[in-house]
Scaffold this motif. Structure first.
Motif, PDB file in Angstrom:
ATOM      1  N   LYS A 170      -9.630  -9.644   7.143  1.00  0.00           N
ATOM      2  CA  LYS A 170     -10.990  -9.049   7.989  1.00  0.00           C
ATOM      3  C   LYS A 170     -11.159  -7.524   7.873  1.00  0.00           C
ATOM      4  O   LYS A 170     -11.680  -6.854   8.563  1.00  0.00           O
ATOM      5  CB  LYS A 170     -10.678  -9.464   9.322  1.00  0.00           C
ATOM      6  N   ASP A 171     -10.219  -7.037   6.759  1.00  0.00           N
ATOM      7  CA  ASP A 171     -10.316  -5.517   6.822  1.00  0.00           C
ATOM      8  C   ASP A 171     -11.534  -5.034   6.082  1.00  0.00           C
ATOM      9  O   ASP A 171     -12.147  -5.483   4.912  1.00  0.00           O
ATOM     10  CB  ASP A 171      -9.326  -5.055   5.646  1.00  0.00           C
ATOM     11  N   PHE A 172     -12.340  -4.187   6.718  1.00  0.00           N
ATOM     12  CA  PHE A 172     -13.663  -3.420   5.898  1.00  0.00           C
ATOM     13  C   PHE A 172     -13.586  -3.081   4.471  1.00  0.00           C
ATOM     14  O   PHE A 172     -14.214  -2.723   3.746  1.00  0.00           O
ATOM     15  CB  PHE A 172     -14.331  -2.597   6.811  1.00  0.00           C
ATOM     16  N   HIS A 191      -1.177 -10.813   1.068  1.00  0.00           N
ATOM     17  CA  HIS A 191      -2.516 -10.996   1.875  1.00  0.00           C
ATOM     18  C   HIS A 191      -2.555 -11.402   3.091  1.00  0.00           C
ATOM     19  O   HIS A 191      -1.529 -12.126   3.471  1.00  0.00           O
ATOM     20  CB  HIS A 191      -3.326 -12.211   0.988  1.00  0.00           C
ATOM     21  N   HIS A 192      -3.066 -10.876   4.231  1.00  0.00           N
ATOM     22  CA  HIS A 192      -2.867 -11.174   5.647  1.00  0.00           C
ATOM     23  C   HIS A 192      -4.091 -11.325   6.146  1.00  0.00           C
ATOM     24  O   HIS A 192      -5.298 -11.096   5.675  1.00  0.00           O
ATOM     25  CB  HIS A 192      -2.075 -10.114   6.351  1.00  0.00           C
ATOM     26  N   SER A 193      -4.015 -12.047   7.384  1.00  0.00           N
ATOM     27  CA  SER A 193      -5.405 -12.418   7.983  1.00  0.00           C
ATOM     28  C   SER A 193      -5.914 -11.409   8.812  1.00  0.00           C
ATOM     29  O   SER A 193      -7.107 -11.763   9.493  1.00  0.00           O
ATOM     30  CB  SER A 193      -5.035 -13.424   8.899  1.00  0.00           C
ATOM     31  N   THR A 197      -5.303  -2.647   9.692  1.00  0.00           N
ATOM     32  CA  THR A 197      -4.115  -2.240  10.509  1.00  0.00           C
ATOM     33  C   THR A 197      -2.891  -2.532   9.664  1.00  0.00           C
ATOM     34  O   THR A 197      -3.017  -3.072   8.153  1.00  0.00           O
ATOM     35  CB  THR A 197      -4.362  -2.968  11.804  1.00  0.00           C
ATOM     36  N   VAL A 198      -1.864  -2.027  10.129  1.00  0.00           N
ATOM     37  CA  VAL A 198      -0.539  -2.468   9.572  1.00  0.00           C
ATOM     38  C   VAL A 198      -0.275  -3.935  10.023  1.00  0.00           C
ATOM     39  O   VAL A 198       0.182  -3.680  11.262  1.00  0.00           O
ATOM     40  CB  VAL A 198       0.476  -1.391   9.627  1.00  0.00           C
ATOM     41  N   PRO A 199      -0.164  -4.919   9.168  1.00  0.00           N
ATOM     42  CA  PRO A 199      -0.044  -6.122   9.868  1.00  0.00           C
ATOM     43  C   PRO A 199       1.471  -6.377   9.982  1.00  0.00           C
ATOM     44  O   PRO A 199       2.490  -5.781   9.474  1.00  0.00           O
ATOM     45  CB  PRO A 199      -0.269  -7.121   8.860  1.00  0.00           C
ATOM     46  N   LYS A 200       1.906  -7.243  11.204  1.00  0.00           N
ATOM     47  CA  LYS A 200       3.128  -7.900  11.003  1.00  0.00           C
ATOM     48  C   LYS A 200       3.326  -9.089   9.778  1.00  0.00           C
ATOM     49  O   LYS A 200       2.267  -9.353   9.407  1.00  0.00           O
ATOM     50  CB  LYS A 200       3.210  -8.862  12.189  1.00  0.00           C
TER      51      LYS A 200
END
Length: 234
Positions: A170-172, A191-193, A197-200
């Motif tokens: 969802k990162d622009f 890859h994260h959802s 942001t800095v994801p967990k």
């Protein structure tokens, strides 16, 4: 002769925060990662040289002060040379640093630094950067007045040092993050959802991160003064 129980220093990472945030904010964001990752490195979180000239997107989530590395619009990029000089001076005074971690605007800088170092246009006074962790990274956009002088022909050849890229669904900046991958030799990707942001790190993300750490561990295994944490921690 070094004793087998002598404590050796961990690889040091210079961490470059995002636009209109701060080193302390990035430290808190990175702190969401598991100890099995964090205990393998020594992190340093400097603030960018310029106070924020506008509203920060993290107001209400993290308190001030806020800083920015450089300023850019559709026409030109300002204070870029000053930013690079500031980072190199910081590295000279507080280094040596083995790797870089960058988020967003800091990710752009971390990504291009090894290329600048290889080409001899900057960072000639500090040891070679050996690895990168890039979160929501990107290349500087095309500008009407052209790129800063230091970035002319940037990424003219792929960057060979090991790199790990975190890209959010969802990162622009997702698409430019994928474009950036093409400028690196065999990049690793998480890859994260989440968004910008800095994801967990979920189970898959943590596994990829730990494999990257093992790669760095192998790289440093021949240096008697540098060691990651025990493999049992992985």
């Amino acid at each position: 002769m070094l004793g087998s129980q002598m404590r050796r220093r961990k690889p040091r990472i210079l961490c470059l925060h995002g636009f209109r945030t701060s080193g302390e904010i990035l430290k808190k964001m990175i702190g969401k990662w598991p100890a099995a990752v964090l205990e393998n490195f020594d992190f340093d979180f400097p603030d960018a040289p310029f106070p924020a000239k506008g509203k920060s997107d993290v107001e209400g989530l993290y308190g001030p002060p806020y800083y920015e590395w450089y300023q850019v619009n559709e026409v030109e990029c300002s204070n870029f040379e000053e930013c690079i000089a500031y980072i190199e001076d910081y590295m000279v005074k507080h280094g040596p640093f083995d790797g870089l971690l960058g988020f967003s605007q800091g990710g752009m800088l971390a990504a291009v630094l090894p290329w600048m170092q290889r080409e001899g246009v900057a960072f000639t006074k500090v040891p070679k950067i050996k690895f990168l962790i890039i979160i929501s990274g990107f290349k500087l956009r095309e500008l009407k007045h052209g790129p800063p002088k230091l970035l002319v022909n940037a990424f003219s050849a792929p960057v060979a040092c090991p790199s790990l890229h975190l890209i959010g669904e969802k990162d622009f900046l997702k698409e430019v993050g994928f474009t950036l991958l093409k400028s690196f030799v065999k990049p690793s990707v998480i890859h994260h959802s989440m968004g910008h942001t800095v994801p967990k790190l979920d189970e898959n993300g943590q596994e990829t991160m730990l494999k990257f750490i093992e790669k760095i561990q192998e790289m440093f295994s021949q240096d008697p003064w540098i060691a990651l944490g025990p493999k049992a921690a992985l």
